[in-house]
Design an enzyme around this catalytic site. Structure first.
Site, PDB file in Angstrom:
ATOM      1  CE1 TYR A 186      -6.700  11.922 -13.138  1.00  0.00           C
ATOM      2  CE2 TYR A 186      -6.331  10.557 -11.192  1.00  0.00           C
ATOM      3  CZ  TYR A 186      -6.063  10.861 -12.519  1.00  0.00           C
ATOM      4  OH  TYR A 186      -5.148  10.121 -13.211  1.00  0.00           O
ATOM      5  CB  SER A 240      -4.000  13.331 -15.443  1.00  0.00           C
ATOM      6  OG  SER A 240      -5.273  13.522 -16.012  1.00  0.00           O
ATOM      7  CB  ALA A 241      -5.326  15.713 -20.117  1.00  0.00           C
ATOM      8  CB  CYS A 242      -7.698  15.504 -14.968  1.00  0.00           C
ATOM      9  SG  CYS A 242      -8.931  14.449 -15.732  1.00  0.00           S
ATOM     10  CD  GLN A 251     -20.030  13.827 -24.430  1.00  0.00           C
ATOM     11  OE1 GLN A 251     -20.639  13.669 -25.496  1.00  0.00           O
ATOM     12  NE2 GLN A 251     -20.153  13.012 -23.425  1.00  0.00           N
ATOM     13  CB  SER A 291     -29.072  -8.728 -22.263  1.00  0.00           C
ATOM     14  OG  SER A 291     -29.037  -9.979 -21.621  1.00  0.00           O
ATOM     15  CE  LYS A 349      -8.347   5.917 -18.362  1.00  0.00           C
ATOM     16  NZ  LYS A 349      -7.022   6.540 -18.508  1.00  0.00           N
ATOM     17  NE  ARG A 373      -9.029  17.021 -20.702  1.00  0.00           N
ATOM     18  CZ  ARG A 373      -9.499  16.424 -19.601  1.00  0.00           C
ATOM     19  NH1 ARG A 373      -9.559  15.105 -19.528  1.00  0.00           N
ATOM     20  NH2 ARG A 373      -9.922  17.133 -18.567  1.00  0.00           N
ATOM     21  CG  ASP A 421      -1.772   1.262   1.320  1.00  0.00           C
ATOM     22  OD1 ASP A 421      -2.634   1.336   2.214  1.00  0.00           O
ATOM     23  OD2 ASP A 421      -1.564   2.179   0.476  1.00  0.00           O
TER      24      ASP A 421
HETATM   25  N1  GKE Z   1     -16.232   6.211 -19.280  1.00  0.00           N
HETATM   26  C1  GKE Z   1     -17.243   6.369 -20.160  1.00  0.00           C
HETATM   27  N2  GKE Z   1     -18.142   5.358 -20.338  1.00  0.00           N
HETATM   28  N3  GKE Z   1     -17.310   7.562 -20.836  1.00  0.00           N
HETATM   29  C2  GKE Z   1     -18.319   7.699 -21.714  1.00  0.00           C
HETATM   30  C3  GKE Z   1     -19.269   6.671 -21.955  1.00  0.00           C
HETATM   31  C4  GKE Z   1     -19.181   5.454 -21.229  1.00  0.00           C
HETATM   32  O1  GKE Z   1     -19.974   4.514 -21.373  1.00  0.00           O
HETATM   33  N4  GKE Z   1     -20.149   7.110 -22.919  1.00  0.00           N
HETATM   34  C5  GKE Z   1     -19.745   8.362 -23.248  1.00  0.00           C
HETATM   35  N5  GKE Z   1     -18.658   8.718 -22.510  1.00  0.00           N
HETATM   36  C6  GKE Z   1     -18.023  10.039 -22.576  1.00  0.00           C
HETATM   37  C7  GKE Z   1     -17.899  10.708 -21.204  1.00  0.00           C
HETATM   38  O2  GKE Z   1     -19.162  11.285 -20.858  1.00  0.00           O
HETATM   39  C8  GKE Z   1     -16.835  11.751 -21.478  1.00  0.00           C
HETATM   40  O3  GKE Z   1     -17.418  12.917 -22.013  1.00  0.00           O
HETATM   41  C9  GKE Z   1     -15.944  11.065 -22.545  1.00  0.00           C
HETATM   42  O4  GKE Z   1     -16.678   9.920 -23.013  1.00  0.00           O
HETATM   43  C10 GKE Z   1     -14.617  10.576 -21.969  1.00  0.00           C
HETATM   44  O5  GKE Z   1     -14.881   9.958 -20.732  1.00  0.00           O
HETATM   45  P1  GKE Z   1     -13.734   9.112 -19.990  1.00  0.00           P
HETATM   46  O6  GKE Z   1     -12.925   8.375 -20.989  1.00  0.00           O
HETATM   47  O7  GKE Z   1     -14.394   8.362 -18.899  1.00  0.00           O
HETATM   48  O8  GKE Z   1     -12.790  10.196 -19.267  1.00  0.00           O
HETATM   49  P2  GKE Z   1     -12.335  11.686 -19.607  1.00  0.00           P
HETATM   50  O9  GKE Z   1     -11.518  11.712 -20.842  1.00  0.00           O
HETATM   51  O10 GKE Z   1     -13.491  12.632 -19.513  1.00  0.00           O
HETATM   52  O11 GKE Z   1     -11.425  11.968 -18.322  1.00  0.00           O
HETATM   53  C11 GKE Z   1     -10.293  11.142 -18.081  1.00  0.00           C
HETATM   54  O12 GKE Z   1      -9.181  11.850 -18.610  1.00  0.00           O
HETATM   55  C12 GKE Z   1      -7.944  11.182 -18.360  1.00  0.00           C
HETATM   56  C13 GKE Z   1      -6.814  12.051 -18.897  1.00  0.00           C
HETATM   57  O13 GKE Z   1      -7.130  12.455 -20.198  1.00  0.00           O
HETATM   58  C14 GKE Z   1     -10.185  10.944 -16.567  1.00  0.00           C
HETATM   59  O14 GKE Z   1     -11.291  10.162 -16.160  1.00  0.00           O
HETATM   60  C15 GKE Z   1      -8.890  10.264 -16.219  1.00  0.00           C
HETATM   61  O15 GKE Z   1      -8.940   8.921 -16.603  1.00  0.00           O
HETATM   62  C16 GKE Z   1      -7.713  10.919 -16.886  1.00  0.00           C
HETATM   63  O16 GKE Z   1      -7.468  12.137 -16.234  1.00  0.00           O
END
Ligand code: GKE
Length: 344
Positions: free
Chosen positions: A150, A119-121, A221, A333, A193, A287, A55
Site C-alpha cells: 500500500y 497516506s501516512a503509510c 502502539q 458472541s 480501522k 505514528r 472500474d
Molecule cells: N484495525 C484494527 N482493528 N486495528 C487495531 C485493532 C482492531 O481491532 N486493535 C488494535 N488495533 C491497532 C493496530 O494493531 C494498529 O497498531 C493500530 O490499532 C492502528 O491500526 P489501523 O487503524 O488498522 O491502521 P494503521 O493506522 O496502522 O494504518 C493505516 O494508516 C492509514 C494512514 O494513517 C492503514 O491501514 C491505512 O488505512 C492508512 O494508510
C-alpha cells in the site's frame, strides 16, 4: 470554484462520500460521483449528482469519469485498516493502475486541478519503530521505506503526480491522510480501522453481555486519528492552495491504542477485560502528524478532539448495529464463546 465541475472518484467509500456532501455544501457543482461498487453498496448517495459505477483500474472508465470536468478528486483505492493491508499487499499495489489511469485521463481531458489522496503509510518505517515516535515531517518519507504494498504504491503515485504537475498543464495537489475516522465509514468486515473497530467491539461487549475486548498488539502502539470533518476541510484547502508538494493532513493528537479504548469505554460507560493479540496485524509502533508545514502554508490544522469525534462515531455505529447488526452481534458472541476470534 463554484462554477467549476468536479468529480469525486471513490465516492462510494467513507471519505469520498463525505467529500461529495462537503463540496455540495460549499456550493461546488459536484457533477459526478464514481465508485467501483454498485450504488446499493455506497455509504452515502447524493441524488442531486450523477452517480456512476465504474472500474477505474481501466483507462476507458477513467476517461469517462473525468470527461467535462475541471476538478478531479482521486480517492479511489482498494484499501482498509491494517487487517486488510497486511493481507492484501498485491491488490494494494495494483491501485497503481487506477492512480496512473486517472491522472493520465485527467491530463488528456484538460482537467485543471487533480487532488490525489496519499497516506501516512508512505513514511519511512524506521522512523516509526517506537511508541514515543517524533511526529512525522513531510521529508521523513525519504530515504524511502514505506508500508509494503500500500505505502509503496502511494509513494510512487505521489511522485507520478509531481511529474504531471511539472510537465503538463495539470495542477496536482497531494495530501497524506493520517488515519481518518468518523460516521458513515467501515466498521466491520475486515477493512475497518482502529477507531471504528474498537467502537464496534465495545458495543458488542455491551450488547452480548460478555465484558471482554480483543485488542491487536499490546495496546501501547500510538497513532493520531483525524475526524472526517477535518479531513474534508483540509482536502478542500489543499486542493485550492499553491502547495505543490505532498503535505500531511492529519491530527497531531497522539494516543496509545489503550488510550483509545479508555475513551470509548468512557463513552459507553463500561470497563472491559482487555485481551491482547500480539500476533494480530499491528502496522508501525508509533505514528503522529507533524503539522508545521500545513500551519505555515495554510494557517490551519485539524483540530477536532478525539473524544468529540469518537462520541459521534460511536453513536453512529451503535445505531447501525441496533438496526441491522444484532445478528452480527449474536454471531460475534458465539465466536467469542467458541474462542474462534476473528482478528478483524
Ligand atoms: N484495525 C484494527 N482493528 N486495528 C487495531 C485493532 C482492531 O481491532 N486493535 C488494535 N488495533 C491497532 C493496530 O494493531 C494498529 O497498531 C493500530 O490499532 C492502528 O491500526 P489501523 O487503524 O488498522 O491502521 P494503521 O493506522 O496502522 O494504518 C493505516 O494508516 C492509514 C494512514 O494513517 C492503514 O491501514 C491505512 O488505512 C492508512 O494508510
Amino acid at each position: 470554484m463554484n462554477n467549476q465541475k468536479a468529480v469525486v472518484c471513490g465516492a462510494g467509500g467513507f471519505i469520498g462520500g463525505h467529500l461529495v456532501k462537503g463540496l455540495l455544501k460549499r456550493g461546488v457543482q459536484v457533477v459526478r460521483a464514481v465508485d467501483i461498487k454498485p450504488l446499493e453498496d455506497w455509504f452515502q448517495v447524493e441524488d442531486e449528482v450523477e452517480n456512476v459505477s465504474l472500474d477505474l483500474s481501466e483507462k476507458a472508465s477513467c476517461s469517462t469519469a473525468v470527461e467535462g470536468m475541471d476538478l478531479v478528486y482521486q480517492l479511489a483505492a482498494d484499501m482498509g485498516g491494517m487487517g486488510f493491508i497486511e493481507k492484501n499487499r498485491l491488490s494494494c499495489m495494483l491501485n497503481v493502475l487506477t492512480s496512473t489511469h486517472m491522472v493520465s485521463a485527467a491530463k488528456d481531458a484538460g482537467v485543471e486541478r487533480f487532488f490525489y489522496a496519499s497516506s501516512a503509510c508512505v513514511y519511512n518505517a524506521t522512523r516509526q519503530t517506537g511508541a514515543d515516535v517524533s511526529a512525522l515531517k513531510e521529508s521523513d518519507a525519504y530515504p524511502a521505506l514505506p508500508e509494503d504494498g500500500y505505502g509503496w504504491e502511494k509513494l510512487f503515485s505521489e511522485r507520478m503526480c509531481h511529474h504531471f504537475d511539472e510537465e503538463s498543464n495539470l495542477t496536482c495537489r497531494v495530501a497524506r491522510y493520517h488515519n481518518v475516522y468518523g460516521p458513515n465509514g467501515t466498521w466491520t468486515g475486515g477493512r475497518e480501522k482502529a477507531p471504528a473497530a474498537i467502537c464496534r467491539k465495545v458495543i458488542e461487549a455491551k450488547m452480548s453481555g460478555i465484558p471482554d475486548i480483543h485488542i491487536w498488539g499490546d495496546g501501547q502502539q500510538t497513532r493520531s486519528f483525524m475526524y472526517i470533518d477535518d479531513c474534508i476541510q483540509g482536502t478542500e484547502l489543499i486542493m485550492n492552495s499553491d502547495i505543490d508538494e505532498p503535505i500531511n493532513l492529519g491530527s497531531s493528537e497522539i494516543v496509545t491504542i489503550n488510550g483509545l479504548v479508555d475513551i470509548v469505554e468512557e463513552i459507553a460507560g463500561v470497563r472491559l477485560k482487555r485481551i491482547y493479540h500480539l500476533d494480530a496485524p499491528r502496522g508501525v509502533m508509533g505514528r503522529n502528524s507533524d503539522n508545521s508545514l500545513i500551519m505555515q502554508r495554510l494557517g490551519w490544522e485539524p483540530s477536532i478532539r478525539l473524544r468529540d469525534g469518537l462520541e459521534r462515531t460511536y453513536r453512529w455505529i451503535e445505531k447501525e448495529m441496533m438496526v441491522g447488526g444484532s445478528a452480527s452481534v449474536r454471531a460475534r458472541s458465539q465466536e467469542l464463546h467458541t474462542g474462534r476470534v476473528l482478528t478483524a
